[in-house]
Scaffold this motif. Sequence first.
Motif, PDB file in Angstrom:
ATOM      1  N   THR A 214       5.306 -17.258 -16.066  1.00 46.40           N
ATOM      2  CA  THR A 214       4.328 -17.610 -15.042  1.00 46.40           C
ATOM      3  C   THR A 214       3.450 -16.406 -14.737  1.00 46.40           C
ATOM      4  O   THR A 214       3.823 -15.264 -15.011  1.00 46.40           O
ATOM      5  CB  THR A 214       4.995 -18.052 -13.721  1.00 46.40           C
ATOM      6  OG1 THR A 214       5.670 -16.935 -13.163  1.00 46.40           O
ATOM      7  CG2 THR A 214       5.971 -19.188 -13.950  1.00 46.40           C
ATOM      8  N   THR A 215       2.288 -16.683 -14.188  1.00 47.59           N
ATOM      9  CA  THR A 215       1.384 -15.584 -13.844  1.00 47.59           C
ATOM     10  C   THR A 215       1.998 -14.709 -12.753  1.00 47.59           C
ATOM     11  O   THR A 215       1.750 -13.512 -12.712  1.00 47.59           O
ATOM     12  CB  THR A 215       0.028 -16.123 -13.358  1.00 47.59           C
ATOM     13  OG1 THR A 215       0.256 -17.058 -12.317  1.00 47.59           O
ATOM     14  CG2 THR A 215      -0.717 -16.803 -14.487  1.00 47.59           C
TER      15      THR A 215
ATOM     16  N   GLU B 370      -5.251 -15.504 -15.399  1.00 48.51           N
ATOM     17  CA  GLU B 370      -5.273 -16.632 -14.469  1.00 48.51           C
ATOM     18  C   GLU B 370      -6.090 -17.814 -14.977  1.00 48.51           C
ATOM     19  O   GLU B 370      -6.152 -18.852 -14.332  1.00 48.51           O
ATOM     20  CB  GLU B 370      -5.888 -16.189 -13.133  1.00 48.51           C
ATOM     21  CG  GLU B 370      -5.202 -15.001 -12.542  1.00 48.51           C
ATOM     22  CD  GLU B 370      -4.507 -15.333 -11.245  1.00 48.51           C
ATOM     23  OE1 GLU B 370      -4.049 -16.485 -11.114  1.00 48.51           O
ATOM     24  OE2 GLU B 370      -4.452 -14.452 -10.391  1.00 48.51           O
ATOM     25  N   TRP B 378      -0.443 -21.702 -13.165  1.00 51.86           N
ATOM     26  CA  TRP B 378       0.481 -20.562 -13.101  1.00 51.86           C
ATOM     27  C   TRP B 378       1.414 -20.446 -14.297  1.00 51.86           C
ATOM     28  O   TRP B 378       2.167 -19.490 -14.394  1.00 51.86           O
ATOM     29  CB  TRP B 378       1.331 -20.606 -11.816  1.00 51.86           C
ATOM     30  CG  TRP B 378       0.507 -20.528 -10.598  1.00 51.86           C
ATOM     31  CD1 TRP B 378      -0.261 -19.475 -10.207  1.00 51.86           C
ATOM     32  CD2 TRP B 378       0.330 -21.528  -9.600  1.00 51.86           C
ATOM     33  NE1 TRP B 378      -0.896 -19.756  -9.033  1.00 51.86           N
ATOM     34  CE2 TRP B 378      -0.543 -21.014  -8.626  1.00 51.86           C
ATOM     35  CE3 TRP B 378       0.853 -22.805  -9.435  1.00 51.86           C
ATOM     36  CZ2 TRP B 378      -0.921 -21.732  -7.508  1.00 51.86           C
ATOM     37  CZ3 TRP B 378       0.476 -23.532  -8.311  1.00 51.86           C
ATOM     38  CH2 TRP B 378      -0.406 -22.987  -7.371  1.00 51.86           C
TER      39      TRP B 378
END
Lengths: 350, 509
Positions: A214-215, B370, B378
């Motif tokens: 995930t970021t 992003e 995400w």
Amino acid sequence: MSDRYVVSRGTKRSIIKALLSVLLTFAVTSVILLMSNVNPVLAFIYMFQGAFGDINLLSETLVRTSPIMVVSLGLAVSFKCKVWNIGAEGQLYIGAMLGTIVAIGIGGGLLSLLCALFVGAMGGLCWAAVPALMKVKLGINEVITTFLMNFVGIYLVQWMISYPFRSPDTYFPESAAVPASSALMIILPGTRLHLGVALALALVPIIYFLMERTTFGYKVNVVGENPEVARYGGIKVGKIVFASLIFSGVLAGLAGITEVMGIQYRVRGSLSPGYGYTGIVVALLGNNNPLGVALSSIFLAAIMNGSSTLAWAMNIPMGIVDLMQGLLFIFVLASEPFIRFLEGRGVLRL
Amino acid sequence: MDNRPSDPKKEDYAIFLKEITKTFPNGTVANFGITLGILKGEVHAILGENGAGKTTLLRMISGILKPDSGEIFIDGKSAKMRDPMDASRLGIGMVHQHFTLIPEFTVRENVALVLAESGWLDLKKVDAKIVEVSEKMGIEIDPEAKIENLPVGKRQLVEILRLLCRDVKILLLDEPTSVLTPIEVDSFFRIIRDLKSSGKTIVLVTHKMKEALKISDRVTVLRGGRVIRTVPTTEADEALLASLVVEGLAAPPVVKRGTPGDPILSIDSIIVKDDRGRTAVDGLSLVVRAGEIVGIAGVAGNGQKELVEAISGLRRVESGIITLSSQDITNKSTRFIIEKGLSYIPEDRMHRGVVLTMGIHDNLALKCIERPPMSKNWVIDRRSMINYAERLISDFSIKASDPCMSVENLSGGNIQKLIIARELSNGGTFLIAEQPTAGLDIKASEVVHQRLIDLRSRGAGILLVSSDLDEIIKLSDRICVMFGGKIVGEFFPENLDLERLSRAMLGAE
Ligand SMILES: Nc1ncnc2c1ncn2[C@@H]1O[C@H](COP(=O)(O)OP(=O)(O)OP(=O)(O)O)[C@@H](O)[C@H]1O
Ligand SMILES: [Mg+2]
């Protein structure tokens, strides 16, 4: 792509570090046992049997693993961000207390359980949010604030179970019991193995996914490795630091409330034998890697449970648990310079 | 012509390398069968393209790495060095390609770090040593100054000073001049000549042919980890060296001037303070238009760093306004400014530009993590990250064995290429390029220059901050000279009066 799944050099290194620390811990413990005229080989056999000897003992070890694992998975996230949360113990107690109040307040049933778990997690979050805010807004070192918040939290809970939330029907300062219908289900009849253990295990892949895919995990990594690059890259460093600290609080709170809903059914002063601190050792031993942390949690739980058998069988004090935990902590911290020394001398080539 | 030295025992050689080979664990052969003699008291330049193996070679001589095979002789004696301390005992010292000074420490503390052999620290002695050596070097250095507050040129001098505070006979200098201004290079060379005349042996890695010709006695060219040739400097010229370093170097393209359009970046009398709270940028105003390259010339430490940091949101603007694409970006977050089109190639590449411990793919995705396709809701798409990395690695000829390899295993020049690749590929409309070709070989420098020009032709605005005056003159449509936190002069590359430009840089205009 394929060679990504081969064990990388860094991973190999941390596995060697962990094994080395464990080995040295056993070695030094052996020496101390020998000095007290105890046969170390026999002692470790007892210890092993005490932890894994039969299905009951095994399930007890797993029950012990659960809170350690949940706490340390959270700590792994904050440590990855180089945020040193030493306050999991206090976050755990606050989470347990608030969750218990909610469980009792709502009464029995699934709703009561879910609300308790949620509020427990939020309790941990709030307790971690205080030092997190102080760090981000005022630049106060979190090591000191999280550590001191432990005492505030633990004494606050002790006061609560002594006065406002004291159970009316017991002599000891403890909270009332949570309704039986809201407790975590036993998943292996005849043992204390409860649903919380399964939830803890389920957290391992979840945290792995969070950190690797995930970021958020990406940003935590960048901030932890080099906050200057993070700032340059447009990552809001303060936000990530805050998030990683409260995230570890959430899991600490969750660990506390699952311990109540699965095992103890009420909040006592002895709810946690220092899981919040054990979690620090576990996260470091597991190199903040979810899988490593999971294995390390089982290891630490085994030492804890095995030691009581050992203490009873060979008549040595329970303090052996703290001894081994302390040694492990020292050796984990010392393993990096030690390995570098070995590499420099050409003894080890990684 | 084979002038490979043959007798390692000969006393004339300060360093003699015999059939040195080094392969890294990931299979990269960085040095292969290198045989090379460095004479006592000579200045020996080492040239070679990015990733040729220059740094690896020096690191073996200084005991940081061990060769897989081959032998190193120091002063005619076989030297088996286990660590840098062994090399140091033999009188070998190295200045690394990237700073090894601790930025938070003062000059004195950094020097003390290498002098504290006995475990006992006598700061008075350290100070005395600093004074003694800096006088010998003919430079002025404040022992109390914090490294992070010094301009890079000064930092480089401190690196060398620190080396000389120890008793070294052999100096290994890995690209010491890549971020120095011509004036600084001149005074640096004076120091090198003094050192040489006092009998020291100097090995100097550089990418600049002119420098090698000016300072060295002999030049060795490496390519693909092998020695291509060693020539006495008197028999070499720029064309010969260039042809040895890279095969098939195309003639540099003619640089056409841009046709500036509307302003992209406007700075209106901003004031910015430095780390110590002193005014570093003092009411500066500047406009960069679309399709224009504006060069900032000036001696380092005149507010360039603070100006750039203010534009990129990394430093507070005390007063004044900065707009980017007609949006106010004064004191906005870096994230916001990046979204408005900022790209930025930072000068401090190791501390600001890349996370060394993370993979190439991770570093290339830094500013687009992003956005799809790198991530959706995400969740990161690793396949896209790797594809993207593979594409940029081939587009920008980054020498890497695998797109996920950790950046710390890349050569210095290839790290620079990685940063350039990232910043030129994120679709920005305004680019700050600080020392964009520092540490790049001639071919890669040409490529980067061409790319900057292409970017300008596509309508982006570029602010070029460089200590390399040739580079500024070559690329800029307009040159602004910065001195004392202000723009003190504006020049155009056509009919440039170099004399006046230099005077302006020294604040005398
Ligand atoms: N620790 C390492 N592990 C793996 N490969 C490495 C390592 N260090 C260097 N390399 C590789 O070895 C090769 C030579 O690197 P080296 O740093 O010596 O190049 P260089 O000539 O100094 O280049 P530059 O001009 O870019 O600084 C490069 O391909 C680099 O990627
Ligand atoms: Mg190099």
